[in-house]
Design a protein around this motif. Structure first.
Motif, PDB file in Angstrom:
ATOM      1  N   GLN A   9      13.640 -10.314   1.493  1.00 35.75           N
ATOM      2  CA  GLN A   9      13.657  -9.352   0.268  1.00 35.75           C
ATOM      3  C   GLN A   9      12.516  -9.494  -0.358  1.00 35.75           C
ATOM      4  OE1 GLN A   9      17.168  -9.273  -2.029  1.00 35.75           O
ATOM      5  NE2 GLN A   9      16.604  -7.363  -2.966  1.00 35.75           N
ATOM      6  N   TYR A  10      12.251 -10.819  -0.880  1.00 32.40           N
ATOM      7  CA  TYR A  10      11.114 -11.198  -1.595  1.00 32.40           C
ATOM      8  C   TYR A  10      10.107 -12.265  -0.866  1.00 32.40           C
ATOM      9  CZ  TYR A  10      13.682  -9.196  -5.518  1.00 32.40           C
ATOM     10  OH  TYR A  10      14.557  -8.327  -5.925  1.00 32.40           O
ATOM     11  N   THR A  21       7.043 -10.445   7.779  1.00 30.41           N
ATOM     12  CA  THR A  21       8.315  -9.743   7.578  1.00 30.41           C
ATOM     13  C   THR A  21       8.786  -9.015   8.470  1.00 30.41           C
ATOM     14  OG1 THR A  21       9.243  -8.112   5.789  1.00 30.41           O
ATOM     15  CG2 THR A  21       7.052  -7.761   6.739  1.00 30.41           C
ATOM     16  N   LYS A  36       3.783   1.166   2.856  1.00 28.77           N
ATOM     17  CA  LYS A  36       3.410   0.426   1.801  1.00 28.77           C
ATOM     18  C   LYS A  36       3.632   1.204   0.704  1.00 28.77           C
ATOM     19  CE  LYS A  36      -0.070  -2.691  -0.100  1.00 28.77           C
ATOM     20  NZ  LYS A  36      -1.376  -3.080  -0.240  1.00 28.77           N
ATOM     21  N   THR A  86       5.426  -3.413  -1.956  1.00 28.54           N
ATOM     22  CA  THR A  86       6.772  -3.481  -1.363  1.00 28.54           C
ATOM     23  C   THR A  86       6.417  -2.778   0.155  1.00 28.54           C
ATOM     24  OG1 THR A  86       7.852  -3.510  -2.868  1.00 28.54           O
ATOM     25  CG2 THR A  86       9.098  -2.997  -0.839  1.00 28.54           C
ATOM     26  N   TYR A  87       6.524  -3.666   1.320  1.00 24.67           N
ATOM     27  CA  TYR A  87       6.516  -3.197   2.603  1.00 24.67           C
ATOM     28  C   TYR A  87       7.833  -2.498   3.069  1.00 24.67           C
ATOM     29  CZ  TYR A  87       1.819  -5.123   2.261  1.00 24.67           C
ATOM     30  OH  TYR A  87       0.644  -5.283   1.770  1.00 24.67           O
ATOM     31  N   PHE A  88       8.028  -1.456   3.569  1.00 26.41           N
ATOM     32  CA  PHE A  88       9.369  -0.591   4.373  1.00 26.41           C
ATOM     33  C   PHE A  88       9.147  -0.761   5.453  1.00 26.41           C
ATOM     34  CE2 PHE A  88      11.326   0.143   0.350  1.00 26.41           C
ATOM     35  CZ  PHE A  88      10.730   0.185  -0.678  1.00 26.41           C
ATOM     36  N   GLY A 103      12.948  -2.923   2.093  1.00 27.89           N
ATOM     37  CA  GLY A 103      11.633  -3.562   1.772  1.00 27.89           C
ATOM     38  C   GLY A 103      11.716  -4.883   1.605  1.00 27.89           C
ATOM     39  N   THR A 104      10.132  -5.293   1.970  1.00 29.03           N
ATOM     40  CA  THR A 104       9.900  -6.793   1.436  1.00 29.03           C
ATOM     41  C   THR A 104       8.955  -6.682   0.302  1.00 29.03           C
ATOM     42  OG1 THR A 104      10.354  -7.552   3.415  1.00 29.03           O
ATOM     43  CG2 THR A 104       8.877  -8.917   2.218  1.00 29.03           C
ATOM     44  N   GLN A 105       9.344  -7.163  -0.963  1.00 25.72           N
ATOM     45  CA  GLN A 105       8.444  -7.014  -1.921  1.00 25.72           C
ATOM     46  C   GLN A 105       7.456  -8.425  -2.043  1.00 25.72           C
ATOM     47  OE1 GLN A 105      10.251  -6.824  -6.101  1.00 25.72           O
ATOM     48  NE2 GLN A 105       8.419  -7.319  -7.024  1.00 25.72           N
TER      49      GLN A 105
ATOM     50  N   GLY B  40      14.569  -1.040  -6.352  1.00 24.90           N
ATOM     51  CA  GLY B  40      14.800  -2.246  -5.750  1.00 24.90           C
ATOM     52  C   GLY B  40      15.231  -1.862  -4.189  1.00 24.90           C
TER      53      GLY B  40
END
Lengths: 110, 116
Positions: A9-10, A21, A36, A86-88, A103-105, B40
């Motif tokens: 997640q992070y 990721t 992104k 953040t990559y989705f 997403g990965t922040q 988030g």
């Protein structure tokens, strides 16, 4: 229904380091897209993967689609401060409908 | 080409009030989407239009949310009445329906809604 999960997640990365990721779908996808989103911004398309096992590169970014078309990864080499965001991943099952992961922040430390 | 336009950019309302958002997609894009993005989280599809017809509205809370796309161009999304949990960014996106990158979605800047 279809679920798209992303890990981590992070991601805190030192500038110059590499990271990956991951994205997993509960169902087989027709294609997967990566977006992104910069802080305060909107999602921007990065790439689309369609074929099983497909690998695509964009400069320092490498995207991969799994053989079963249910998972994908994004690998960034030599991370820069411009990679912050953040990559989705977003899985598609036809008709242009996307299911986004959480997403990965990514935070980059100089 | 001009991008997807949305207005307003920010909106603060009290619960039980009504609110409307406007979207103008990229010229020639037949497909239009409304997404809800809670802080988030990833964007969640609310409704998808193809020209002025609804393709998918399965995740639209129809007791309070409505959307229309008259003449197959601009679209409006309305919430009536708003609840606290509707606080989110509402993103509009559009997509071509033919061409080599026809699956790519182009997002607008979004409308940040705060419900007090």
């Amino acid at each position: 229904g279809q679920q798209v999960m992303q890990i981590p997640q992070y991601q805190h990365v030192q500038e110059g380091e590499d990271f990956t990721t991951y994205c997993n779908s509960s169902t087989t996808l027709s294609n997967i897209q990566w977006y992104k989103q910069r802080p305060g911004g909107h999602p921007v398309f990065l790439i689309q993967l369609v074929k099983s096992g497909e690998v695509k590169k964009q400069k320092r970014l490498t995207f991969q689609f799994g053989e079963a078309k249910k998972n994908s990864s994004l690998h960034i080499t030599a991370t820069q401060t411009t990679d912050v965001g953040t990559y989705f991943c977003a899985g598609a099952r036809g008709w242009g409908k996307l299911q986004f992961g959480a997403g990965t922040q990514v935070v980059v430390t100089p | 080409e001009a991008g997807v336009a949305q207005s307003p950019r920010y909106k603060i309302i009290e619960k039980r009030q009504s609110v409307a958002f406007w979207c103008n997609p990229i010229s020639g894009h037949a497909t239009l989407y409304w997404y809800q993005q809670i802080l988030g989280q990833g964007p969640k599809l609310l409704i998808q239009f193809q020209n002025n017809g609804v393709v998918d509205d399965s995740q639209l809370p129809k007791d309070r949310f409505s959307a229309e796309r008259l003449k197959g161009v601009d679209s409006t999304l309305k919430i009536q009445p708003a609840k606290l949990e509707d606080s989110a960014v509402y993103l509009c996106a559009s997509r071509r329906t033919s061409g080599s990158s026809y699956n790519e979605q182009f997002f607008g800047p979004g409308t940040r809604l705060t419900v007090l």
